[in-house]
Motif scaffolding. Structure first.
Motif, short mmCIF file in Angstrom:
data_model
loop_
_atom_site.label_atom_id
_atom_site.label_comp_id
_atom_site.label_asym_id
_atom_site.label_seq_id
_atom_site.Cartn_x
_atom_site.Cartn_y
_atom_site.Cartn_z
N ASN A 26 0.83 -1.21 0.00
CA ASN A 26 0.00 0.00 0.00
C ASN A 26 0.86 1.26 0.00
N GLU A 27 1.95 1.24 0.79
CA GLU A 27 2.86 2.38 0.81
C GLU A 27 3.47 2.62 -0.57
N MET A 28 3.83 1.50 -1.23
CA MET A 28 4.40 1.61 -2.56
C MET A 28 3.40 2.22 -3.54
N ARG A 29 2.17 1.71 -3.52
CA ARG A 29 1.14 2.22 -4.42
C ARG A 29 0.88 3.70 -4.19
N THR A 30 0.83 4.11 -2.94
CA THR A 30 0.60 5.51 -2.59
C THR A 30 1.73 6.39 -3.10
N ALA A 31 2.97 5.91 -2.92
CA ALA A 31 4.13 6.68 -3.39
C ALA A 31 4.12 6.82 -4.90
N VAL A 32 3.76 5.75 -5.61
CA VAL A 32 3.70 5.79 -7.08
C VAL A 32 2.63 6.78 -7.53
N LYS A 33 1.48 6.70 -6.88
CA LYS A 33 0.38 7.60 -7.26
C LYS A 33 0.76 9.06 -7.02
N ALA A 34 1.42 9.33 -5.88
CA ALA A 34 1.84 10.70 -5.56
C ALA A 34 2.88 11.19 -6.56
N GLN A 47 10.84 15.65 -7.94
CA GLN A 47 12.05 14.82 -7.93
C GLN A 47 12.13 13.98 -6.66
N GLU A 48 11.80 14.57 -5.52
CA GLU A 48 11.80 13.84 -4.25
C GLU A 48 10.78 12.71 -4.28
N LEU A 49 9.59 13.01 -4.78
CA LEU A 49 8.53 12.01 -4.81
C LEU A 49 8.85 10.88 -5.77
N VAL A 50 9.49 11.19 -6.89
CA VAL A 50 9.89 10.16 -7.84
C VAL A 50 10.95 9.26 -7.20
N ASN A 51 11.92 9.86 -6.53
CA ASN A 51 12.96 9.08 -5.88
C ASN A 51 12.38 8.18 -4.79
N LEU A 52 11.43 8.70 -4.03
CA LEU A 52 10.79 7.90 -2.98
C LEU A 52 10.01 6.74 -3.59
N ALA A 53 9.30 7.01 -4.68
CA ALA A 53 8.53 5.95 -5.34
C ALA A 53 9.44 4.87 -5.88
N VAL A 54 10.55 5.26 -6.48
CA VAL A 54 11.50 4.27 -7.01
C VAL A 54 12.07 3.43 -5.87
N LYS A 55 12.36 4.07 -4.77
CA LYS A 55 12.89 3.35 -3.61
C LYS A 55 11.88 2.32 -3.10
N LYS A 56 10.62 2.73 -2.98
CA LYS A 56 9.57 1.82 -2.51
C LYS A 56 9.35 0.67 -3.50
N ILE A 57 9.39 0.98 -4.79
CA ILE A 57 9.21 -0.05 -5.81
C ILE A 57 10.35 -1.07 -5.73
N SER A 68 9.71 -8.52 -10.75
CA SER A 68 10.74 -7.57 -11.15
C SER A 68 10.37 -6.84 -12.43
N ASN A 69 9.66 -7.52 -13.34
CA ASN A 69 9.22 -6.85 -14.57
C ASN A 69 8.21 -5.75 -14.27
N LYS A 70 7.32 -6.00 -13.33
CA LYS A 70 6.35 -4.98 -12.94
C LYS A 70 7.06 -3.80 -12.29
N ALA A 71 8.09 -4.10 -11.49
CA ALA A 71 8.85 -3.03 -10.85
C ALA A 71 9.51 -2.15 -11.91
N ASP A 72 10.11 -2.79 -12.91
CA ASP A 72 10.75 -2.03 -13.98
C ASP A 72 9.74 -1.18 -14.73
N ARG A 73 8.57 -1.76 -14.98
CA ARG A 73 7.53 -1.03 -15.71
C ARG A 73 7.04 0.18 -14.91
N LEU A 74 6.83 -0.02 -13.60
CA LEU A 74 6.37 1.09 -12.76
C LEU A 74 7.42 2.19 -12.68
N LYS A 75 8.68 1.81 -12.53
CA LYS A 75 9.74 2.81 -12.46
C LYS A 75 9.82 3.60 -13.77
N SER A 76 9.64 2.91 -14.88
CA SER A 76 9.67 3.57 -16.17
C SER A 76 8.52 4.58 -16.28
N GLN A 77 7.34 4.18 -15.84
CA GLN A 77 6.19 5.07 -15.91
C GLN A 77 6.38 6.29 -15.03
#
Length: 82
Positions: A26-34, A47-57, A68-77
């Motif tokens: 849930n934390e990861m999803r929230t960070a990605v959405k933010a 930039q801070e929010l993107v870095n936090l989302a990548v860290k959580k992913i 891992s493929n989903k993680a790569d896809r989310l980070k790319s998005q």
């Protein structure tokens, strides 16, 4: 409900692990959405929010919460229009 002592313990530990996994996901999803919202709105702290989302992913992928493929896809998005 299990009757054997070790099975009772196993139910307890499984429940704790499940709660921890759900919380982390849930934390990861929230960070990605933010992060996606910040990139869309061109926020000051995007930039801070993107870095936090990548860290959580990365953390979720490392603990096998997501593939891992989903993680790569989310980070790319998230980083696409950084």
């Amino acid at each position: 409900m299990p009757n054997i002592k070790s099975a009772i313990k196993r139910v307890t530990t499984s429940k704790k692990a499940q709660d921890a996994n759900i919380s982390q996901k849930n934390e990861m999803r929230t960070a990605v959405k933010a992060a996606k919202a910040a990139v869309e709105n061109n926020a000051d702290n995007k930039q801070e929010l993107v870095n936090l989302a990548v860290k959580k992913i990365d953390k979720a992928a490392k603990s096998n919460l997501i593939h891992s493929n989903k993680a790569d896809r989310l980070k790319s998005q998230v980083m696409k229009s950084k």
